[in-house]
Design a protein around this motif. Structure first.
Motif, mmCIF file in Angstrom:
data_model
loop_
_atom_site.group_PDB
_atom_site.id
_atom_site.type_symbol
_atom_site.label_atom_id
_atom_site.label_comp_id
_atom_site.label_asym_id
_atom_site.label_seq_id
_atom_site.Cartn_x
_atom_site.Cartn_y
_atom_site.Cartn_z
ATOM 1 N N THR A 224 0.764 -1.254 -0.020
ATOM 2 C CA THR A 224 -0.022 0.034 0.120
ATOM 3 C C THR A 224 0.974 1.410 0.202
ATOM 4 O O THR A 224 0.832 2.059 -0.657
ATOM 5 C CB THR A 224 -0.855 -0.088 1.327
ATOM 6 O OG1 THR A 224 -1.714 -1.028 1.194
ATOM 7 C CG2 THR A 224 -1.861 1.209 1.249
ATOM 8 N N GLU A 227 2.292 1.522 -3.467
ATOM 9 C CA GLU A 227 1.242 2.166 -4.436
ATOM 10 C C GLU A 227 1.229 3.740 -3.895
ATOM 11 O O GLU A 227 0.890 4.363 -5.083
ATOM 12 C CB GLU A 227 0.003 1.478 -4.272
ATOM 13 C CG GLU A 227 -0.950 2.080 -4.945
ATOM 14 C CD GLU A 227 -0.717 2.260 -6.405
ATOM 15 O OE1 GLU A 227 -1.571 3.100 -7.138
ATOM 16 O OE2 GLU A 227 0.082 1.327 -7.220
ATOM 17 N N THR A 228 1.088 4.177 -2.808
ATOM 18 C CA THR A 228 0.773 5.654 -2.510
ATOM 19 C C THR A 228 1.986 6.458 -3.011
ATOM 20 O O THR A 228 1.865 7.535 -3.627
ATOM 21 C CB THR A 228 0.873 5.831 -0.929
ATOM 22 O OG1 THR A 228 -0.336 5.184 -0.277
ATOM 23 C CG2 THR A 228 0.804 7.170 -0.687
ATOM 24 N N GLU A 345 -10.425 8.363 -2.127
ATOM 25 C CA GLU A 345 -10.338 7.414 -3.367
ATOM 26 C C GLU A 345 -11.508 7.447 -4.243
ATOM 27 O O GLU A 345 -11.487 7.739 -5.445
ATOM 28 C CB GLU A 345 -9.814 6.058 -2.769
ATOM 29 C CG GLU A 345 -9.505 5.348 -4.155
ATOM 30 C CD GLU A 345 -8.246 5.405 -4.383
ATOM 31 O OE1 GLU A 345 -7.954 5.350 -5.816
ATOM 32 O OE2 GLU A 345 -7.310 5.965 -3.765
ATOM 33 N N ARG A 394 -5.100 -7.086 -10.378
ATOM 34 C CA ARG A 394 -4.862 -5.667 -9.843
ATOM 35 C C ARG A 394 -5.111 -4.612 -10.877
ATOM 36 O O ARG A 394 -4.203 -3.905 -11.066
ATOM 37 C CB ARG A 394 -3.602 -5.741 -9.047
ATOM 38 C CG ARG A 394 -3.364 -6.798 -8.090
ATOM 39 C CD ARG A 394 -2.142 -6.417 -7.183
ATOM 40 N NE ARG A 394 -2.203 -5.304 -6.321
ATOM 41 C CZ ARG A 394 -2.995 -5.527 -5.261
ATOM 42 N NH1 ARG A 394 -3.329 -6.485 -4.794
ATOM 43 N NH2 ARG A 394 -2.975 -4.280 -4.336
ATOM 44 N N ASN A 401 -7.416 -1.255 -3.570
ATOM 45 C CA ASN A 401 -6.966 -0.739 -2.431
ATOM 46 C C ASN A 401 -8.238 -0.318 -1.388
ATOM 47 O O ASN A 401 -7.955 -0.331 -0.042
ATOM 48 C CB ASN A 401 -6.316 0.809 -2.532
ATOM 49 C CG ASN A 401 -4.807 0.520 -3.060
ATOM 50 O OD1 ASN A 401 -4.177 -0.619 -2.927
ATOM 51 N ND2 ASN A 401 -4.164 1.485 -3.521
ATOM 52 N N GLU A 404 -8.978 -3.498 0.203
ATOM 53 C CA GLU A 404 -8.209 -4.161 1.340
ATOM 54 C C GLU A 404 -8.323 -3.155 2.298
ATOM 55 O O GLU A 404 -8.117 -3.478 3.461
ATOM 56 C CB GLU A 404 -6.735 -4.179 0.643
ATOM 57 C CG GLU A 404 -6.668 -5.234 -0.508
ATOM 58 C CD GLU A 404 -5.290 -5.505 -1.035
ATOM 59 O OE1 GLU A 404 -4.351 -4.545 -0.676
ATOM 60 O OE2 GLU A 404 -4.843 -6.381 -1.752
ATOM 61 N N ARG A 405 -8.205 -1.940 2.337
ATOM 62 C CA ARG A 405 -8.429 -1.040 3.375
ATOM 63 C C ARG A 405 -9.756 -1.130 4.214
ATOM 64 O O ARG A 405 -9.476 -1.359 5.448
ATOM 65 C CB ARG A 405 -8.446 0.594 2.959
ATOM 66 C CG ARG A 405 -6.937 0.853 2.443
ATOM 67 C CD ARG A 405 -6.230 1.209 3.138
ATOM 68 N NE ARG A 405 -4.885 1.877 2.890
ATOM 69 C CZ ARG A 405 -4.437 3.118 2.718
ATOM 70 N NH1 ARG A 405 -5.055 3.663 3.441
ATOM 71 N NH2 ARG A 405 -3.183 3.335 1.923
#
Length: 436
Positions: A224, A227-228, A345, A394, A401, A404-405
């Motif tokens: 994560t 990716e950020t 997001e 993905r 994300n 998953e978060r």
């Protein structure tokens, strides 16, 4: 209890050594190990001056038990369980250790070795099914009729069977299956030994599972964060970096204009000033989404309002926020941060990809024990099925994300959309902590 006539002194000595070994690491049942050890010593006629091997666990068994207590690899734990059980029983015993997997209970270790071909059992009947249903050991003398023992090759010539489930918090981690050619071999004393080994094995398997979950969580957090960083790099490249490069080119043009057309040069400089201000707004918005300080100081609702304000100020995007009074009161900051990330997001997806004219964000309590975030937009929408089908690859990292978060805080995320009909995203999160 059981009388001394049921157990021979040699049995007691072996049981005492094995149980003491296991119980050294299982304090709740340590009294049994000491009782069997004393019983073995008391039953042995004319013990030597040093008591020989009857005084305690052998170094080998003590080492096995210590290793089992610290081992975190499931396959190695299974083999240690077999080795430890062999130390307490005669060589005629046969056994298998099964571990729970996605498709059933797979063979992890056995004595004697049960071939190289993978074996997976689905517990639908027999001793294994009964043991898993009751959560306790089951005993039988019907070896030929038991499907699990027959499949593992343990039934032939066996007259005494035991299946011991390896349980943790009511859920099976696996099972230990044993067979012996002597009827009545698994008397109460030996069953106590098996229960002790099973308790230690269950604890070791649980520790291995927890460590594995921590490793997966560490990897997911690392992914994560990566990716950020990639997202920030993309946004900087597509936004401020390109704009600043354009500013540099136009400044060079304005410098040349000053010498031959002062009016045109002034107009160009005014344009550059507006571009620079807009770029500053974009950078500040990026910094806000990276770390919204208002979330820490004033909470989730204030952060959502500021997100809406910045999107309208920076991109002219209209975002309406509706929140019940006190809706986030008592919600810990970590959950608030995840809810904010998912809202941000969803809103950014609606703005960048959905081409929405209007976006609404709602926050309310549901049933008194949950909080619900909803994000609607009137954009172009998308095919949810296609995104879900590409989930493992993905293909849509934003959606991945968010899912998953939401799992991190025991949330339930629902995404409803269709091409040309906008998108509706709902997240429900329990207000109270749930460590499962």
């Amino acid at each position: 209890g059981f009388t001394s006539g049921e157990i021979q002194s040699a049995d007691l000595a072996g049981l005492g050594r094995a149980v003491v070994t296991v119980m050294l690491l299982t304090p709740a049942a340590a009294g049994l190990g000491h009782w069997l050890r004393r019983r073995a010593l008391a039953s042995r006629p004319n013990p030597g001056p040093d008591g020989g091997a009857h005084q305690g666990p052998t170094p080998l068994m003590l080492g096995l038990a210590t290793e089992l207590n610290s081992e975190l690899r499931r396959e190695r734990i299974s083999q240690l369980v077999v080795n430890l059980a062999l130390g307490g029983f005669d060589p005629g015993i046969r056994m298998a250790v099964l571990l729970r997997g996605e498709d059933g209970f797979g063979l992890a270790a056995g004595h004697p070795p049960i071939g190289d071909r993978p074996i997976v059992l689905v517990a639908q009947e027999g001793l294994l099914a009964e043991a898993l249903a009751t959560g306790g050991p089951t005993i039988s003398q019907q070896a030929v009729d038991d499907p699990s023992f027959a499949r593992l090759g343990l039934a032939e010539g066996a007259r005494d069977l035991v299946c011991l489930p390896l349980m943790n918090h009511g859920q099976p981690e696996g099972a230990l299956l044993l067979a012996h050619p002597m009827a009545g071999y698994f008397h109460p004393g030996r069953m106590e030994l098996l229960k002790a080994i099973g308790a230690q094995a269950s604890s070791a398997l649980n520790n291995a599972r927890l460590v594995r979950e921590l490793e997966l969580e560490r990897d997911r957090i690392s992914e994560t964060e990566e990716e950020t960083r990639r997202k920030l790099a993309r946004n900087l490249h597509d936004g401020p970096t390109q704009t600043i490069a354009a500013i540099a080119m136009r400044l060079n043009f304005a410098r040349r204009l000053v010498r031959r057309d002062a009016v045109a040069a002034e107009s160009e400089i005014q344009t550059l000033e507006e571009i620079a201000r807009q770029t500053t707004k974009e950078i500040r918005h990026m910094l806000f989404t990276l770390r919204p300080l208002i979330l820490e100081s004033k909470g989730l609702v204030a952060a959502l309002h500021q997100l809406a304000s910045k999107l309208e100020e920076t991109h002219g995007q209209r975002v309406e926020v509706e929140a019940q009074p006190g809706v986030a009161d008592g919600l810990d900051l970590s959950k608030q941060a995840v809810i904010f990330f998912i809202a941000e997001e969803a809103v950014n997806n609606a703005h960048k990809h959905g081409e929405a004219a209007n976006i609404r964000v709602g926050l309310r309590k549901v049933g008194g024990d949950r909080i619900a975030l909803e994000v609607w937009d009137d954009g172009v929408g998308f095919n949810v099925g296609a995104v879900d089908a590409n989930y493992e690859q993905r293909g849509s990292l934003g959606m991945v994300n968010m899912r998953e978060r939401s799992e991190l805080i025991n949330g339930v995320l629902r995404i409803e959309s269709a091409e040309g009909r906008g998108t509706h995203i709902t997240l429900e999160v329990p207000l109270a902590s749930n460590n499962g």
